[in-house]
Design a protein around this motif. Sequence first.
Motif: not given
Length: 472
Positions: A452-471
């Motif tokens: 799960l924790l690996d999957a969350i890190e991978e999900a956060a790297a996807q474009p939509a999530a990465a943009r949300a994190l950057a913002a």
Amino acid sequence: MDADELRAAATAAIETLASYVEQSVAGSGPALARPAPADVVASLDLRRLLRDGGLDAGSFGPWLERYLGDGTRLHHPGELAHQVGVPDVGSAIADVVHGVGNQPMSIYEMGAAAAAVERAVLDWMVEKVGWEPESAGGVLTHGGSLANLTALLAARAKAAPDAWAGGVPADLAILAPPSAHYSIERAAGILGLGAGAIVPLEADALERIRVDRLPDALARTRAAGRTPIALVAAACATGTGLHDDVRGIGAFCAEHGIWLHVDAAHGAAALLSERLRGMLDGIELADSVVWDAHKMLRTSALCAAVLVRRRGELPAAFSQHASYLDFDNPLGLDAIDRQVECTKSELGLKLFLNLAFRGERGLAAYVEEQYAKALRLWQLLRERPGFDVPYRPESNILCFRYGPPGAAQAAIREELLAAGEFHLSSAEIAGERHLRVTVMAPATGEDTFARLLDAIEEAAAQPAAARALAAS
């Protein structure tokens, strides 16, 4: 009903369901499916079957397999989203028994065995809370929301005995924290008090009631010309899984003559464990308690208990008579004078058969195991860079965040749901969105959490999530 057709269809169903459980426990396939409704209608041939019928024992198994594939697999190790019981064998068999026998046991003559089972189950639950079955009582009902409503009806009847016939006085209030389950506000509306009659209690940063601020809340209530009918505490809170100080709150309520209602829909199952029951210290001080078997007692939906310290206060909430129903059954097991429903499923059988199959100790071991898993997840989160976890869990519910504060958690969750292996929910704590895990499935283990924790890190790297994190 043709007995041969029942035998053939049930055999097909049991074989399909057993395979479904085996695959789910093994983590085969996704934890949840979210097809478009139109695709489900087409896949299950719903319109034709509604019009023409045609299912039989031969075609039912494949149809049921498709139906199960378009839902959520509660037995799946990656199913971590909601407080929905993972049914055990006893509960499942009880649903089959009810489907055939159909004992609507609100009045004793419509289901003597079902009524007796419910009474025995309620006596058992009352004893676990710490009350005497001779003086306390309760009723099983279809869900925690209805249970909360029923308990508050009893509280209203005590504070305003004429409300049933004469209407609700305008000066009544309910004291509850902002984190109270949404059904409390809904009950206030149904009861005729209105959502505005809820006086918000001050809470700490983790949304637990501040006992030291209760005198101020009561003073504010009385200054506004209102009379509190009840104070609502959580054991545990739906969002965080944390517990209010029930003993401290109970002492305050006893001092000021306020009905204490404890929403223990999720957490009351810890009463079965000698090691965990201290989480509910003081629950015996409550005037009413809600306990959902369809959460942590491995019972299929729905089976919720409304328990009251003084047995006569439930019938007082329903001042009604109907000539076609016997409210004065000499055997004393009619339930219709204590519940909203007229027709009711034989709810007690589901919990009873779980206990009969596994024993009280077996259910306690299940609760202890899920609580321990949440604690292990908390430890893993604290060790993993990038994760923030705001509290040590007190149940099997835990909220946490990946990355900085902001809106990214919703985007991460959506990526996880699209991938399918993990189903998480989310909740706000002090206005901040967090991912939320409820550990329910026996198949969930430490290896699940690592993935799960690996999957969350991978999900956060996807474009939509990465943009949300950057913002953020």
